[in-house]
Design a protein around this motif. Structure first.
Motif, PDB file in Angstrom:
ATOM      1  N   ASN A 111      19.149  61.223 -13.760  1.00 41.13           N
ATOM      2  CA  ASN A 111      19.306  59.851 -14.248  1.00 41.13           C
ATOM      3  C   ASN A 111      19.501  58.839 -13.118  1.00 41.13           C
ATOM      4  OD1 ASN A 111      18.943  60.649 -16.891  1.00 41.13           O
ATOM      5  ND2 ASN A 111      21.119  61.055 -17.210  1.00 41.13           N
ATOM      6  N   SER A 112      18.890  59.128 -11.973  1.00 39.63           N
ATOM      7  CA  SER A 112      18.995  58.227 -10.826  1.00 39.63           C
ATOM      8  C   SER A 112      18.244  56.921 -11.054  1.00 39.63           C
ATOM      9  CB  SER A 112      18.465  58.915  -9.566  1.00 39.63           C
ATOM     10  OG  SER A 112      17.123  59.343  -9.763  1.00 39.63           O
ATOM     11  N   PHE A 113      17.507  56.795 -12.164  1.00 36.98           N
ATOM     12  CA  PHE A 113      16.818  55.534 -12.454  1.00 36.98           C
ATOM     13  C   PHE A 113      17.798  54.465 -12.933  1.00 36.98           C
ATOM     14  CE2 PHE A 113      16.604  58.210 -16.220  1.00 36.98           C
ATOM     15  CZ  PHE A 113      16.995  57.371 -17.240  1.00 36.98           C
ATOM     16  N   PHE A 114      19.048  54.852 -13.266  1.00 35.91           N
ATOM     17  CA  PHE A 114      20.062  53.836 -13.576  1.00 35.91           C
ATOM     18  C   PHE A 114      21.431  54.150 -12.976  1.00 35.91           C
ATOM     19  CE2 PHE A 114      20.957  56.784 -17.088  1.00 35.91           C
ATOM     20  CZ  PHE A 114      22.336  56.686 -17.255  1.00 35.91           C
ATOM     21  N   CYS A 115      21.643  55.378 -12.501  1.00 40.73           N
ATOM     22  CA  CYS A 115      22.963  55.799 -12.029  1.00 40.73           C
ATOM     23  C   CYS A 115      22.895  56.238 -10.571  1.00 40.73           C
ATOM     24  CB  CYS A 115      23.457  56.958 -12.904  1.00 40.73           C
ATOM     25  SG  CYS A 115      24.991  57.719 -12.334  1.00 40.73           S
ATOM     26  N   ILE A 116      23.728  55.649  -9.716  1.00 45.22           N
ATOM     27  CA  ILE A 116      23.680  56.017  -8.299  1.00 45.22           C
ATOM     28  C   ILE A 116      24.214  57.419  -8.064  1.00 45.22           C
ATOM     29  CG2 ILE A 116      23.868  53.606  -7.565  1.00 45.22           C
ATOM     30  CD1 ILE A 116      26.753  54.182  -6.700  1.00 45.22           C
ATOM     31  N   ARG A 131      27.454  52.799 -18.314  1.00 49.98           N
ATOM     32  CA  ARG A 131      27.758  51.434 -17.874  1.00 49.98           C
ATOM     33  C   ARG A 131      26.551  50.766 -17.223  1.00 49.98           C
ATOM     34  NH1 ARG A 131      33.141  49.784 -16.891  1.00 49.98           N
ATOM     35  NH2 ARG A 131      32.357  48.593 -15.120  1.00 49.98           N
ATOM     36  N   CYS A 132      25.851  51.483 -16.370  1.00 48.50           N
ATOM     37  CA  CYS A 132      24.806  50.870 -15.553  1.00 48.50           C
ATOM     38  C   CYS A 132      23.438  50.826 -16.231  1.00 48.50           C
ATOM     39  CB  CYS A 132      24.715  51.576 -14.204  1.00 48.50           C
ATOM     40  SG  CYS A 132      26.202  51.339 -13.196  1.00 48.50           S
ATOM     41  N   LEU A 133      23.352  51.230 -17.489  1.00 44.77           N
ATOM     42  CA  LEU A 133      22.093  51.049 -18.211  1.00 44.77           C
ATOM     43  C   LEU A 133      21.741  49.566 -18.316  1.00 44.77           C
ATOM     44  CD1 LEU A 133      22.034  53.556 -21.228  1.00 44.77           C
ATOM     45  CD2 LEU A 133      20.413  53.413 -19.330  1.00 44.77           C
ATOM     46  N   SER A 134      22.757  48.712 -18.351  1.00 43.10           N
ATOM     47  CA  SER A 134      22.518  47.269 -18.428  1.00 43.10           C
ATOM     48  C   SER A 134      22.293  46.647 -17.056  1.00 43.10           C
ATOM     49  CB  SER A 134      23.693  46.582 -19.120  1.00 43.10           C
ATOM     50  OG  SER A 134      24.899  46.795 -18.394  1.00 43.10           O
ATOM     51  N   GLY A 135      22.432  47.436 -16.001  1.00 46.49           N
ATOM     52  CA  GLY A 135      22.231  46.939 -14.648  1.00 46.49           C
ATOM     53  C   GLY A 135      23.256  47.513 -13.690  1.00 46.49           C
ATOM     54  N   PRO A 136      22.873  47.702 -12.429  1.00 48.13           N
ATOM     55  CA  PRO A 136      23.761  48.356 -11.464  1.00 48.13           C
ATOM     56  C   PRO A 136      25.000  47.560 -11.105  1.00 48.13           C
ATOM     57  CG  PRO A 136      21.800  47.498 -10.371  1.00 48.13           C
ATOM     58  CD  PRO A 136      21.566  47.356 -11.836  1.00 48.13           C
ATOM     59  N   GLN A 137      25.064  46.302 -11.508  1.00 47.09           N
ATOM     60  CA  GLN A 137      26.251  45.490 -11.213  1.00 47.09           C
ATOM     61  C   GLN A 137      27.481  46.010 -11.957  1.00 47.09           C
ATOM     62  OE1 GLN A 137      23.584  44.432 -12.846  1.00 47.09           O
ATOM     63  NE2 GLN A 137      24.247  43.665 -14.848  1.00 47.09           N
ATOM     64  N   ASN A 155      21.723  51.371  -2.360  1.00 45.98           N
ATOM     65  CA  ASN A 155      21.333  52.065  -3.591  1.00 45.98           C
ATOM     66  C   ASN A 155      21.280  51.093  -4.770  1.00 45.98           C
ATOM     67  OD1 ASN A 155      22.142  55.462  -4.657  1.00 45.98           O
ATOM     68  ND2 ASN A 155      20.769  53.972  -5.594  1.00 45.98           N
ATOM     69  N   LEU A 156      22.254  50.174  -4.830  1.00 43.94           N
ATOM     70  CA  LEU A 156      22.287  49.194  -5.913  1.00 43.94           C
ATOM     71  C   LEU A 156      21.091  48.245  -5.829  1.00 43.94           C
ATOM     72  CD1 LEU A 156      26.111  48.351  -5.947  1.00 43.94           C
ATOM     73  CD2 LEU A 156      24.860  49.948  -7.413  1.00 43.94           C
TER      74      LEU A 156
END
Length: 386
Positions: A111-116, A131-137, A155-156
């Motif tokens: 799941n590295s397409f949304f999670c670091i 959490r980061c499905l809405s964005g890496p912020q 990465n972000l």
């Protein structure tokens, strides 16, 4: 006619993705794809221990040469059809350059397409994290890039650039849950195909455990099938075995390794630790145990360990997830889905197997794999291009 490439940041090895790569490279070459994959490093420490000094020197040289060789080969690929695997180890910026210049199919391993962290495990709660499905912020302070320790900010930034480039990519998802996550991250319009996962390790044979040549005297009640990582559920399994002290348990890793991961001593005397691979002991343990436990705690797609457990074992337990592949066995008779709470899970197992007594297993190898119908992704890609 376009040239066709398989590009991977991981090469052939005995690890999870490495075993898959062995099969993918063979399929790719059969279907006219040129493979460009990173070399798998060999253990220098073992060479030195065995006094293979010339081999150790050669290994150092090859490790220095491989990144250059890989960079040069990938750098000049353009106007081609590319199946890409594992951007983290290939290099994020390199992956995005390939996307810009080629028609890319990304075979999604994690799941590295949304999670670091690649494995979307909450760093404190050890549950699925979205959490980061809405964005890496939305990233938590405790989260760090894995498996490559690059700068967190880099990465972000990559994840934002990845989102911008997502419309150019066709995603090859392993299972339905992973496809749902991809569309949650990039939008319903995202091109996604569910293609399964075939490591080429499931033999089409019949096994009678009672008449096999395997030594049944070394069997265990519970066997952990996974790497000694928190995301793979090693803490969950240790705590489960500690609560089920009337059950014998086996972990295919060293005790020291597991204690380092858990950051505490393990004193339970019902757990046996032995570092081994599938070929050097784990397969026998799976074949002869009462219950194989695959307790991945992230939104795991099709893990080879779970595939083999379902295929070879009489009874398998997973931990309930929202998007993991194990969810797709929700109506299966061969998989017990345990609650995330370890105490509740121990109650489930005690009720199902009172007195640590398991039914004798004498059966044909089950063919209850759901989505991985051994789809040849290279043929799929070729057909899509035509």
């Amino acid at each position: 006619m376009r040239k066709k490439y398989l590009i991977s940041g991981l090469g052939v090895s005995e690890g999870g993705v490495g075993r898959l790569m062995r099969n993918l490279v063979q399929q790719a070459e059969t279907d006219g794809f040129t493979s460009v994959v990173r070399r798998t490093s060999q253990p220098i420490g073992r060479m030195l221990k065995q006094k293979q000094y010339s081999s150790a020197v050669l290994e150092v040289f090859l490790r220095l040469l491989d990144p250059v060789r890989f960079f040069l080969r990938v750098q000049f690929i353009r106007d081609s059809t590319v199946v890409f695997v594992h951007p983290q180890t290939a290099g994020f910026s390199r992956f995005l350059k390939v996307v810009d210049k080629n028609n890319v199919y990304l075979y999604v391993m994690d799941n590295s397409f949304f999670c670091i962290r690649s494995y979307n495990l909450h760093p404190e709660l050890e549950i699925e994290c979205f959490r980061c499905l809405s964005g890496p912020q939305q990233v938590l302070p405790a989260c760090q890039p894995f498996p490559i320790a690059i700068k967190k900010q880099d990465n972000l930034e990559y994840l934002n650039r990845f989102a911008e480039a997502s419309s150019k990519i066709t995603f090859l998802a392993q299972n339905v849950g992973q496809a749902e996550l991809i569309k949650s991250r990039f939008g319903e319009q995202t091109r996604v195909r569910v293609v399964g996962l075939d490591t080429g390790e499931l033999e089409d044979i019949t096994l009678d455990k009672q008449s096999s040549q395997i030594d049944l005297t070394c069997s265990y009640d519970l066997v952990f099938h996974g790497a000694p990582q928190l995301a793979k559920g090693v803490r969950y399994f240790v705590e489960l075995a500690e609560m089920l002290d009337e059950f014998t348990a086996f972990i295919p890793s060293s005790k020291t390794q597991c204690e380092q991961v858990l950051q505490r001593p393990i004193t339970a005397d019902n757990i046996t630790f032995k570092e081994c691979s599938w070929e050097t002991g784990l397969k026998d343990a799976v074949l002869t145990c009462g219950l194989v436990v695959n307790p991945s705690l992230w939104s795991a797609p099709i893990e080879g360990a779970l595939q083999k457990s379902i295929y070879y074992a009489g009874c398998v337990a997973t931990v309930e997830s929202l998007y993991g592949y194990e969810r797709e066995y929700i109506n299966s008779q061969s998989v017990i889905r345990l609650p995330r709470d370890v105490r509740a899970a121990s109650d489930v197992i005690r009720k199902k197997f009172p007195g640590a007594i398991f039914p004798s297993v004498k059966h044909k190898l089950p063919k209850q794999i759901t989505v991985e119908e051994k789809i040849n992704i290279f043929k799929l890609v070729i057909n899509s291009e035509n």
